[in-house]
Motif scaffolding. Structure first.
Motif, PDB file in Angstrom:
ATOM      1  N   ARG A 275       0.982  -1.366  -0.081  1.00  0.00           N
ATOM      2  CA  ARG A 275       0.015   0.034  -0.041  1.00  0.00           C
ATOM      3  C   ARG A 275       0.876   1.303   0.012  1.00  0.00           C
ATOM      4  N   ASN A 276       2.028   1.178   0.540  1.00  0.00           N
ATOM      5  CA  ASN A 276       2.934   2.294   0.645  1.00  0.00           C
ATOM      6  C   ASN A 276       3.558   2.669  -0.749  1.00  0.00           C
ATOM      7  N   ARG A 277       3.676   1.584  -1.455  1.00  0.00           N
ATOM      8  CA  ARG A 277       4.394   1.668  -2.908  1.00  0.00           C
ATOM      9  C   ARG A 277       3.239   1.830  -3.782  1.00  0.00           C
ATOM     10  N   ILE A 278       2.043   1.526  -3.749  1.00  0.00           N
ATOM     11  CA  ILE A 278       1.260   1.790  -4.798  1.00  0.00           C
ATOM     12  C   ILE A 278       0.788   3.102  -5.003  1.00  0.00           C
ATOM     13  N   GLU A 314       2.025 -12.014 -19.862  1.00  0.00           N
ATOM     14  CA  GLU A 314       3.038 -11.469 -20.419  1.00  0.00           C
ATOM     15  C   GLU A 314       4.248 -11.382 -18.949  1.00  0.00           C
ATOM     16  N   TYR A 315       3.718 -11.483 -17.573  1.00  0.00           N
ATOM     17  CA  TYR A 315       4.667 -11.113 -16.566  1.00  0.00           C
ATOM     18  C   TYR A 315       4.543 -12.438 -15.768  1.00  0.00           C
ATOM     19  N   PHE A 348       5.928  -4.860  -8.729  1.00  0.00           N
ATOM     20  CA  PHE A 348       6.184  -3.567  -8.763  1.00  0.00           C
ATOM     21  C   PHE A 348       6.875  -3.343 -10.196  1.00  0.00           C
ATOM     22  N   ALA A 349       7.903  -4.273 -10.099  1.00  0.00           N
ATOM     23  CA  ALA A 349       8.820  -4.241 -11.427  1.00  0.00           C
ATOM     24  C   ALA A 349       7.865  -4.599 -12.739  1.00  0.00           C
ATOM     25  N   LYS A 356       6.252   2.071 -19.069  1.00  0.00           N
ATOM     26  CA  LYS A 356       7.102   2.311 -19.648  1.00  0.00           C
ATOM     27  C   LYS A 356       6.355   2.105 -21.235  1.00  0.00           C
ATOM     28  N   ARG A 357       5.588   0.946 -21.394  1.00  0.00           N
ATOM     29  CA  ARG A 357       4.916   0.438 -22.457  1.00  0.00           C
ATOM     30  C   ARG A 357       3.356   1.070 -22.735  1.00  0.00           C
ATOM     31  N   ASN A 358       3.035   2.255 -21.714  1.00  0.00           N
ATOM     32  CA  ASN A 358       1.822   2.768 -21.892  1.00  0.00           C
ATOM     33  C   ASN A 358       0.611   1.971 -21.589  1.00  0.00           C
ATOM     34  N   LEU A 359       1.099   0.929 -20.770  1.00  0.00           N
ATOM     35  CA  LEU A 359      -0.219  -0.066 -20.551  1.00  0.00           C
ATOM     36  C   LEU A 359      -0.976   0.351 -19.268  1.00  0.00           C
ATOM     37  N   LEU A 360      -0.365   1.289 -18.515  1.00  0.00           N
ATOM     38  CA  LEU A 360      -1.080   1.591 -16.945  1.00  0.00           C
ATOM     39  C   LEU A 360      -1.679   2.893 -17.005  1.00  0.00           C
TER      40      LEU A 360
END
Lengths: 360, 360
Positions: A275-278, A314-315, A348-349, A356-360
């Motif tokens: 929750r801190n990182r998101i 993909e991940y 998170f990675a 970077k891939r504009n998927l978020l």
């Protein structure tokens, strides 16, 4: 194939000790050896739920829904009047069960993402209710309801209290006796981190009396049979033996590692880290009252379901999608099962890469 | 500890491929990948049961009793009149289920150890029955009933036919369409040789119509929900995912090894070998109509239950004890699961040793 990392709310990842039992033949179970294991399961569940000596535990081969329905049909009658907290698809399921079995009820329809308040409950004071039914963690929307508030309300109104804690047991604080609970339900595939197939219930003295007083209306879900056979550490029908052995190993492992409180802290640490990182990502947390078990998120820029599919395909990561009208709006990230901070790192990675891939 | 050899009637021993799946994490299941596996499970079960294109298969997380009850409550009403073959504790269970749910019935109480005859059935001809219910292999006493006889009787009397084949499917000949069956039940832990926790049903067109016509009286066992979700290879509630994956691997293995017929022959060869050799020991076979799945035996000199305990505690072998009044009189030796002739050798070596020690 490399193994997927599982951030769903269940089935979740299991420890090696649980997986090892899964790799073995299922033993024959009408034996003193298996009875002993079942009695130990009961003892440890009671200990972790902070139940009392007279309380009993029954194990049902079935999903959580089997135990939800068993709780209702074995203890409530047409003379009861239940108050159901309905904050999502699991609250709705209790409504459906009461409808099918003609149990009178009112429901408190909760606004999505919001917890209970004293003001909400006060409106239902002294209205002739006999029973309170709640999914303490409404898993579908990630809202955790305040058990202290509920306890006060039930005490004041002398209500029989049924708590579905399927995804909350071991993740959040819950004290069976202290909170005045009569039935508490959980399942094998949540924080118990075993394969799905077993749900279980802790039953107060009052619940046991209701069970013995009521005529059987479903043989398979008859808790009189479960209680009677449970006395000698057995079940009325062939249970999911392997899963019960896995639950045993897991309960003993939790015990060795410091008990329910340590397990709760471990899960909370994972949730807090996430929750801190998101906060630094384009998501909004959509619950003002969360369980440690799961974080419900609304992605600001893209479809929630698309994120689920991309992470899966993909991940090598599963997060938990939502169904129905929430499908594109909400996804959930679980913190139960054999997860570590390093798994959070990998999630998170993946999110960084998607950004970077504009998927978020 | 060396692994026990399991000659019970279930749970039975599993192949390596099944155990390997048990050793892995349970995957998340609301995915296209899992749906595909479930649809393949349905296809192969239908193939092995010799069912027709329009028939459906549903998978219930629960013991065989869950499916027995689901079959009755989803298809029969107070306007039906069922004829139940009651030859032991599983026939009695159908009687109990019909009592609880107010389904009118008559029962044919079978004499222990004896199969059905045309003479017995003829007495029930033209008596207004709508439904025939049978445990085709009454596992408690090891009696297998003649499905051809039953089929003729049902055809003549136009009966809806419910066949519990829990311990018989894959061990004995059974042809869903040819035998005019409307519901056939089996379980994961019998000849399917997976851990217990899943039972399943093949449903004819007629059964499906009855299901859709009947009001739901138990949410968990509602077959409308199961059928609807089954269309897309899913289940209404979280199923025992790992066991469903194990069933998939096992079904594909049976297919590769020649299909249901080869598996039946393999089991029959084990049963025949055992039955030939047991003649030289102080036991009497107590069924005149056996399934290939199990041989029921009455020991001539000692208690059946004592033999069970000695084999378990001193020889690392489980055979299947009986309960109730048969406890000291009858034991059962199963021939299903991952057993070989060499396991039979070990069982007979143990019996030889017990004979020497005057324990037989």
């Amino acid at each position: 194939m490399e193994e997927m990392i599982n951030f769903t709310v269940g089935p979740v990842m299991s420890d090696d000790i649980v997986k090892k039992i899964g790799s073995q033949n299922t033993p024959y179970f009408r034996t003193a050896e298996f009875s002993e294991i079942m009695l130990e399961n009961e003892k440890l569940i009671k200990k972790f739920a902070k139940a009392s000596a007279d309380d009993k535990v029954v194990f049902i081969t079935g999903s959580g829904t089997a135990s939800m329905e068993a709780a209702i049909i074995n203890t409530l009658t047409e003379n009861d009047k239940a108050l159901i907290i309905n904050g999502g698809s699991f609250g709705e399921r209790f409504v459906q069960i009461c409808n099918i079995h003609h149990i009178p009820y009112d429901e408190i329809k909760m606004e999505m993402g919001h917890g209970l308040t004293k003001e909400i409950l006060d409106k239902y004071d002294n209205k002739g209710y006999t029973t309170f039914i709640v999914n303490i963690h409404e898993t579908s929307t990630g809202v955790h309801y305040d058990l202290d508030l509920i306890h006060d309300f039930c005490k004041k109104n002398k209500l029989f209290l049924i708590v579905d804690a399927i995804s909350s047991f071991l993740a959040d604080e819950i004290e069976f006796t202290h909170h005045g609970i009569d039935i508490m339900i959980t399942g094998s595939q949540k924080a118990l981190a075993c394969p799905p197939g077993i749900s279980l219930m802790v039953l107060s003295k009052k619940a046991q009396k209701r069970i013995y007083d009521k005529e059987t209306c479903c043989l398979y879900l008859d808790l009189k049979e479960a209680l009677k056979n449970g006395e000698r550490g057995q079940t009325p029908w062939t249970p999911a033996v392997t899963i019960l052995l896995q639950i045993n190993a897991r309960l003993k492992e939790i015990e060795v590692n410091g008990g329910a409180e340590s397990e709760r802290k471990r899960i909370k640490a994972l949730a807090d880290d996430f929750r801190n990182r998101i906060k630094n990502y384009p998501f909004e947390i959509v619950s003002d009252s969360m369980s440690n078990a799961v974080t419900p998120l609304h992605p600001l820029n893209v479809s929630a379901y698309d994120i689920f599919l991309t992470l899966k395909d993909e991940y090598g990561i599963w997060i938990c999608p939502n169904g129905g009208e929430l499908k594109d709006k909400v996804l959930r990230v679980g913190h139960i099962g054999a997860l570590t901070i390093s798994d959070n790192d990998k999630l998170f990675a993946a999110l960084d890469d998607m950004k970077k891939r504009n998927l978020l």
